[in-house]
Every structure is written in C-alpha cells, then in structure tokens.
Design an enzyme around this catalytic site. Sequence first.
Site, PDB file in Angstrom:
ATOM      1  N   GLU A 114       0.829  -1.206   0.000  1.00 46.91           N
ATOM      2  CA  GLU A 114       0.000   0.000   0.000  1.00 46.91           C
ATOM      3  C   GLU A 114       0.865   1.258   0.000  1.00 46.91           C
ATOM      4  OE1 GLU A 114      -2.304  -0.595   3.497  1.00 46.91           O
ATOM      5  OE2 GLU A 114      -3.687  -2.042   2.575  1.00 46.91           O
TER       6      GLU A 114
ATOM      7  N   SER B  54      18.814  -8.451  -8.555  1.00 41.08           N
ATOM      8  CA  SER B  54      17.655  -8.556  -9.450  1.00 41.08           C
ATOM      9  C   SER B  54      17.879  -9.550 -10.577  1.00 41.08           C
ATOM     10  CB  SER B  54      17.340  -7.183 -10.062  1.00 41.08           C
ATOM     11  OG  SER B  54      16.777  -6.325  -9.112  1.00 41.08           O
TER      12      SER B  54
ATOM     13  N   HIS C 143       3.360 -10.315  -9.419  1.00 40.94           N
ATOM     14  CA  HIS C 143       4.796 -10.560  -9.409  1.00 40.94           C
ATOM     15  C   HIS C 143       5.521  -9.439  -8.665  1.00 40.94           C
ATOM     16  CE1 HIS C 143       8.793 -11.750 -10.721  1.00 40.94           C
ATOM     17  NE2 HIS C 143       8.997 -10.497 -11.095  1.00 40.94           N
ATOM     18  N   SER C 144       5.121  -8.219  -8.902  1.00 44.04           N
ATOM     19  CA  SER C 144       5.655  -7.058  -8.205  1.00 44.04           C
ATOM     20  C   SER C 144       4.647  -5.928  -8.363  1.00 44.04           C
ATOM     21  CB  SER C 144       7.015  -6.642  -8.796  1.00 44.04           C
ATOM     22  OG  SER C 144       6.845  -6.077 -10.088  1.00 44.04           O
TER      23      SER C 144
END
Length: 482
Positions: free
Chosen positions: A158, A244, A373-374
């Site tokens: 959020e 990443s 996923h993100s």
Amino acid sequence: MAFHLGKSKRILQSLKSKISVVGLRENSFRSGWFRHDCASSMAPLAPNCRNPDAISIGAATQFVTRRFESTTAEKRVHSLCDGEDDKKLLDFPGGKVAFTSEMRFILESPMERAHCYRVLDDSGLSNTSNFAQVDKEVAVKMYASMLTLQVMDTIFYEAQRQGRISFYVTSIGEEAINVASAAALSIDDIVFPQYREPGVLLWRGFTLREFANQCFGNKADYGKGRQMPIHYGSRKHNYVTVSSTVATQIPHAVGAAYSLKMDRKDACTVTYFGDGGSSTGDFHAALNFAAVMEAPVIFICRNNGWAISTPVSDQFRSDGVVVRGRAYGIRSLRVDGNDALAMYTTVRAAREMAITEHRPILIEALTYRAGHHSTSDDSSRYRPVSEIEWWKTARDPVSRLRRWIESNGWWSDEAESALRSSVRKEVLEAIQAAERVEKPPIREIFTDVYDTPPSNLCEQEKLLRETIKRHPQDYPPDVPAL
C-alpha cells in the site's frame, strides 16, 4: 571404478574386505541409499525399489564409487542377472555399463508424476506422524513470523501505491517456504536469496525498522540507498544481498558451499529461486558443479507456477523441477510449499544430509504466487482472478498452520487479534520513522568499490554534481549533496 556382485555369497564375502577401503558396510546393502531413494515415487519406471534406475527387467545395475570418502553411506550395490560377466560390460569413465541386445529409449517423462510430500492437509489436519516434531515455542514463532510477513507485505504494498516507496515485491502465498525453511536452518548457514524470501531474514532477527530503512533507501540502509527496495542484505544474519538478475545467486551458493566444505565448517549454504530461475543456464551449471564437487548446498525452488506471466507449461516439459536432480546425480524431493510442517521437516533433513554426507540437495516446493509478481505487474491480465482467490482462501499457508496450532491448544482468537494489531502498529511506526531519516549523501554512490577512485569515476561524480546544480527541480531535495 565399479564393483559388480554375482549370485555367489562367496564372491560377496571376498569383496567385503576390498570395498571396506571406501567405507562400505554390510548394512549399506539393506538400508542407506535404498532407504532414501525408495521415498521417491517413480513406481511405474522402477517397480523394484532395490533397482530404481532400471526400465527393463533384464537390465544390469551397478555400483559406482563417489569421489570423497565422506559419502560412502550412499554406495549402491546390486546383483547382476544370471549369466552376466565382464565381457558384457563396458568399462567406461564413471563406472561399468552393461550391454543389452534390446533397444529401448529412456522415456521422456515418467508415467506417474513425482509425489509431493505433505504433512498438513488444506484444513490444517495431519494424518501422519512422519514429520519432525515441533514444540509449542517453535510452532508459535513460525506462525507469528508468517503472519508478520503477511501484514508487512500488505502495508508496504500500500505504501508503494501511495508513492512513498518506488517498488515492492510481496511473498503472499509463499510465507511457509520463507519461514519454515528458515526455522530448520542454523544462523551459520549462508543464505543466497532471490527476492521473495524476506521471511528468512525476519526469522533470523531482522527488524521491521531495518526492512523499512532498506525500502526507503535512507542513511540507515545497509546498502546506503544503492539498491532497489526489497533488495535486502545482512552480513550479521548471513543473508547475501539480493540481486535482481535472475538465478545468479545459484552458482554463487555452490561456490560458497564448497568453501565451507574445504574449511570443514559445520554449515551449508541455501539458495532460493523460482521456477523461472530453473530455466536459466546458471541453474544447470550450478547443479552440475555442486554434484561433481559434492558441495553442501540446498537448492530450494519455489515453483509457484509462474515466471512473471510465463506459466510453467511454457517453460519446460519435464515433471517440474524435482526430476532434474537425478539427471545431475543430486538427491531431490518435492514438497507442499504451503505446508509449514512439511517444509520444516524437509529442509531439516536436507541440511543434515548436506552437511554430514557432503552432498547437494534439491527441493521443489509447490506453491502459488497469490500476489502480483511485483508492483509493476498486474497478474489478472494473464491468469483468472478466481484462480488467485481460490489459492488465497483454500490453500493459504498461514491459515493452515493457524488451524494446526489451534488444534494443539497453542493459539486463540484473542492471541490472533493482539498479534495482528501489534504488528500493524509496529510496521506503520517503522515506515514513518524510516521516512524521516535523511538519505545517504551523493558521495556514497561512488564509494566502497575502489580503495582509490579512478579518474573516470571522479569525473562522473563531478558531472553528476554539476547536473544537480543546473536542474535541482529534477532531483529529490532530501538527498545531501555532500
């Protein structure tokens, strides 16, 4: 070098003294390797558990020595069929190979999929005693950590949507893999994560404030603001910083494991990756390296069905990831990744084997990514919302473990309400505090790589500072220019 046993007991007795050089004991014939491999279900291809690699009944089997004496418990010895002799064997590097007049290709896939080890069913009930017993303290801590991770993910997600942080990745639906595996490890075990394992750090004592500092990239962030949010790392907790780039951590874990072995450390390495990571070259190179060097590393694949928007059906035709272990000579197991007790039991057993027997272990944890996923992804574009909701409700690992600890009298509605309220308050306070902390100075972008910065790096720093002075409106005002 290979040993072949005929039907004569006399031959067997004469071999005992010779093969004792590599540590083979008589009970290895009855247990040892067979006990482990029989648990792997490939029954249609291997109806005889003493001969799990045989496809045709007449095929001869053999026992191949391993490179190090530490793995002698795994020596495999089988009887040859009547009439076999050395003339029907090819002495080939790696072991003798039996000839056959029957041409039969190895099947591309088993007729029955590898079974999935589970302790708790979807309702949180256990119908087996075949798992590592967990006391109240550990069980409640596991549940509290899983719940904390779930609440933290919700609030940080959020916060990203509010523009307070730039990026976030949740672990919703995969909390059991995070926390239960961490509970089965030692703090001395080195973790090489992907980016969906913050629960491992949480279990090891990484605080909510530390999570917030990293996500906000402030001065208290151990990475000095250089990494994207959720790219955690902590030397204190033996948690190597997240990268990443997909799957690069897998071969790194193998190299570190081999180092631990050479230093005779009572520890192993553990690396986590998704099903998408298993489709990279690094995965295959790492497994082969680990098997050949007999490195004490645990590979944990979170097979959640999706590599971002690519389903596993578009990635490979094998029976998931677990079957790839045998191809590289690695002991493997498929486990229900939404079952905390099964995950705990599996990783605990894997750790013991990896350290005491100097061997790699591959674990495929079947789960489901219940979130996007993100924050850069909208998974409803490529999978049904009804499917996501079903996994969130019917197969939620947090609710499943809660029902189990409640059935043991270790949890209550009052404890649940108090914990949720406390965690939510702590997360919000951590976010508010992290927002107020000053950002790292610009100079930190250029430090910690070279002892003396080279001229080209100095030139880049000078250029950046000049650019900020000319266009201050394009840069955040809370970043010190020192």
